[in-house]
Design a protein around this motif. Structure first.
Motif, PDB file in Angstrom:
ATOM      1  N   UNK A   1       0.838  -1.205   0.000  1.00  0.00           N
ATOM      2  CA  UNK A   1       0.000   0.000   0.000  1.00  0.00           C
ATOM      3  C   UNK A   1       0.867   1.247   0.000  1.00  0.00           C
ATOM      4  N   UNK A   2       0.386   2.278  -0.673  1.00  0.00           N
ATOM      5  CA  UNK A   2       1.098   3.556  -0.673  1.00  0.00           C
ATOM      6  C   UNK A   2       0.104   4.650  -0.263  1.00  0.00           C
ATOM      7  N   UNK A   3       0.517   5.430   0.741  1.00  0.00           N
ATOM      8  CA  UNK A   3      -0.339   6.543   1.179  1.00  0.00           C
ATOM      9  C   UNK A   3      -0.110   7.769   0.306  1.00  0.00           C
ATOM     10  N   UNK A   4      -1.024   8.737   0.422  1.00  0.00           N
ATOM     11  CA  UNK A   4      -0.878   9.959  -0.385  1.00  0.00           C
ATOM     12  C   UNK A   4       0.421  10.692  -0.072  1.00  0.00           C
ATOM     13  N   UNK A   5       0.918  10.553   1.190  1.00  0.00           N
ATOM     14  CA  UNK A   5       2.178  11.224   1.539  1.00  0.00           C
ATOM     15  C   UNK A   5       3.396  10.346   1.247  1.00  0.00           C
ATOM     16  N   UNK A   6       3.201   9.225   0.579  1.00  0.00           N
ATOM     17  CA  UNK A   6       4.310   8.393   0.129  1.00  0.00           C
ATOM     18  C   UNK A   6       4.683   7.256   1.073  1.00  0.00           C
ATOM     19  N   UNK A   7       4.153   7.242   2.304  1.00  0.00           N
ATOM     20  CA  UNK A   7       4.487   6.133   3.211  1.00  0.00           C
ATOM     21  C   UNK A   7       3.983   4.813   2.628  1.00  0.00           C
ATOM     22  N   UNK A   8       4.700   3.731   2.938  1.00  0.00           N
ATOM     23  CA  UNK A   8       4.356   2.432   2.334  1.00  0.00           C
ATOM     24  C   UNK A   8       4.139   1.379   3.411  1.00  0.00           C
ATOM     25  N   UNK A   9       3.265   0.441   3.133  1.00  0.00           N
ATOM     26  CA  UNK A   9       2.928  -0.641   4.069  1.00  0.00           C
ATOM     27  C   UNK A   9       2.757  -1.938   3.297  1.00  0.00           C
ATOM     28  N   UNK A  10       2.936  -3.037   4.029  1.00  0.00           N
ATOM     29  CA  UNK A  10       2.674  -4.346   3.443  1.00  0.00           C
ATOM     30  C   UNK A  10       1.717  -5.085   4.377  1.00  0.00           C
TER      31      UNK A  10
END
Ligand SMILES: Cc1cc2nc3c(=O)[nH]c(=O)nc-3n(C[C@H](O)[C@H](O)[C@H](O)COP(=O)(O)OP(=O)(O)OC[C@H]3O[C@@H](n4cnc5c(N)ncnc54)[C@H](O)[C@@H]3O)c2cc1C
Length: 418
Positions: free
Chosen positions: A160-169
């Motif tokens: 996943x990518x947030x609008x502010x660029x942070x990423x998650x799995x």
């Protein structure tokens, strides 16, 4: 924990509203016979304003009638006390009548030896009580503000990518992001939708009558008029009408608005003395064609919206959350990958049909109480009177409204006396 889902979190929930927070609490609370709890992340766009226990801020406009099943779920995940410490209003009776005819039925908790039929609680209070609970849990991360921008599938899960660029799995992505769900759209799940010509005006009012223990709905040709009791001599009214008429009413100054309410609503309202806040909402019934996609599940308004005339939206959303949590726990206990299609399909089979019935039933009530020839009006009034007189039928309908019938998730089942 299943090693196949090589991810930072087992589950990422987009939307920390009432339903998303409930799902998180149900997943992260270790419950017998499942000892494991999941690593869960909640991404929420904006958290509600705080409401400390013991304080008495003005009432929020958005309130919900929580069923007994919802109360039970909130207790089981440890969030009910947070609601009690803020505020809630118990109701013991529920009345429905036809303003054009003589048809009327009244449900009374005492008839089935229950102490109450439900509680009216501000949406913000429900959400805050759940968030307080999940923020105490070691295996939960709440990130806000956070808006999902996009996601893609990887070999073992979701990226996943947030609008502010942070990423998650994650092993599983859950859309609890409301009626305009970005997750649903990104997953390519279509929605069947019917927009109602009526809008709903909601207002918080002060009344001459002291605190009431009844919630009621009167049907008139322009649409239902409803009252939900709040603490003290206060209540929440819902006035269904055309968008144009509600725009006119909304623009009245407070004194004229109070006069219009007292002239239009029945005397059961108890004489409005003051209006605290008001707002209006468009209404639609909508049902996602599927609740699942590859490593994705939808819950709550992201999956369905219903006509609010019976106050069931949150209640069925909380049941989705509890059912999904139960399915995921059981799959995990058997060593299954929680993002697997067969696992998610079990959740969908459990909830889709029940929700379809509820959406259809509410739409039928809406259609039945539209302006009709007098013979139809007489028939529906006779039905209300019949329900009122036939004890077993009435008691069964009452249990249905309390949410204590059907195939309930285990945390929604009542333990002990009502
Ligand atoms: C007039 C009216 C009266 C109603 N009365 C009742 C009632 O009495 N009883 C009842 O049960 N229901 C009632 N409902 C329905 C009820 O309000 C909804 O069913 C309920 O709010 C759905 O909860 P939810 O958590 O699924 O979605 P929402 O409450 O919409 O929460 C979604 C959350 O997701 C967040 N979000 C959205 N997009 C993103 C994103 N991209 N990234 C991160 N976060 C995101 C939002 O900020 C929000 O917090 C009523 C509805 C209306 C219109």
């Amino acid at each position: 924990m299943n090693q196949n889902a090589a991810s930072e979190f087992d589950v990422v929930i987009v939307g920390g509203g009432m339903v998303g927070s409930m799902l998180c609490a149900a997943l992260a609370t270790a419950q017998a016979p499942f000892k494991d709890s999941f690593r869960v992340c909640v991404l929420e766009d904006s958290l509600p304003a705080s409401f400390d226990a013991g304080s008495t801020p003005p009432y929020d406009l958005r309130v919900s009638a929580l069923s007994i099943a919802s109360e039970q779920m909130l207790q089981r995940v440890g969030a009910w006390q947070g609601i009690v410490e803020r505020r809630l209003c118990k109701y013991k009776r529920l009345s429905v009548w036809d303003g054009e005819q003589q048809g009327r039925t009244e449900f009374n908790a005492g008839d089935i030896n229950a102490s109450h039929l439900g509680h009216i609680v501000e949406n913000r209070v429900i959400q805050l009580a759940l968030l307080d609970r999940i923020k105490q849990m070691e295996n939960v991360t709440v990130i806000s503000p956070a808006r999902l921008s996009r996601y893609n599938l990887t070999k073992l899960g979701v990226h996943l990518v947030l609008e502010d660029g942070r990423e998650f799995r994650a092993g599983l992505l859950v859309g609890a992001d409301g009626a305009n769900s970005m997750v649903r759209q990104a997953a390519g799940i279509a929605m069947d939708k019917k927009v109602y010509p009526q809008h709903a005006l909601v207002a918080t009012v002060n009344t001459q009558a002291p605190q009431q223990d009844i919630t009621w709905q009167r049907f008139v040709p322009t649409g239902p008029q409803a009252f939900l009791p709040l603490c003290g001599a206060q209540g929440s009214i819902v006035w269904y009408h055309t968008e144009e008429e509600l725009q006119r009413i909304k623009q009245l100054d407070n004194a004229a608005f109070v006069d219009e309410l007292n002239a239009t609503f029945p005397e059961e309202l108890g004489g409005v003395t003051q209006v605290q806040s008001r707002g209006s909402f468009p209404l639609a019934k909508a049902h996602a064609q599927s609740y699942i996609a590859s490593r994705v599940a939808l819950v709550g308004d992201a999956a369905h919206t219903v006509h609010p005339l019976a106050g069931q939206g949150v209640n069925i959303g909380l049941l989705d959350a509890a059912a999904l949590a139960q399915v995921l726990r059981e799959a995990n206990a058997r060593g299954r990958d929680i993002g697997e299609h067969t696992v998610l399909r079990r959740y969908e089979r459990w909830r889709y049909g029940d929700n379809q019935i509820m959406i259809g039933a509410l739409d039928t009530i809406y259609e039945a109480f539209k302006p009709r020839p007098s013979i139809v009006q007489q028939a529906r009034s006779a039905s209300l009177n019949l329900v009122d007189r036939v004890g077993p039928l009435k008691n069964q309908l009452m249990r249905h409204a309390m949410g204590v019938t059907g195939d309930l998730p285990s945390i929604a089942k009542r333990i002990g006396p009502a």
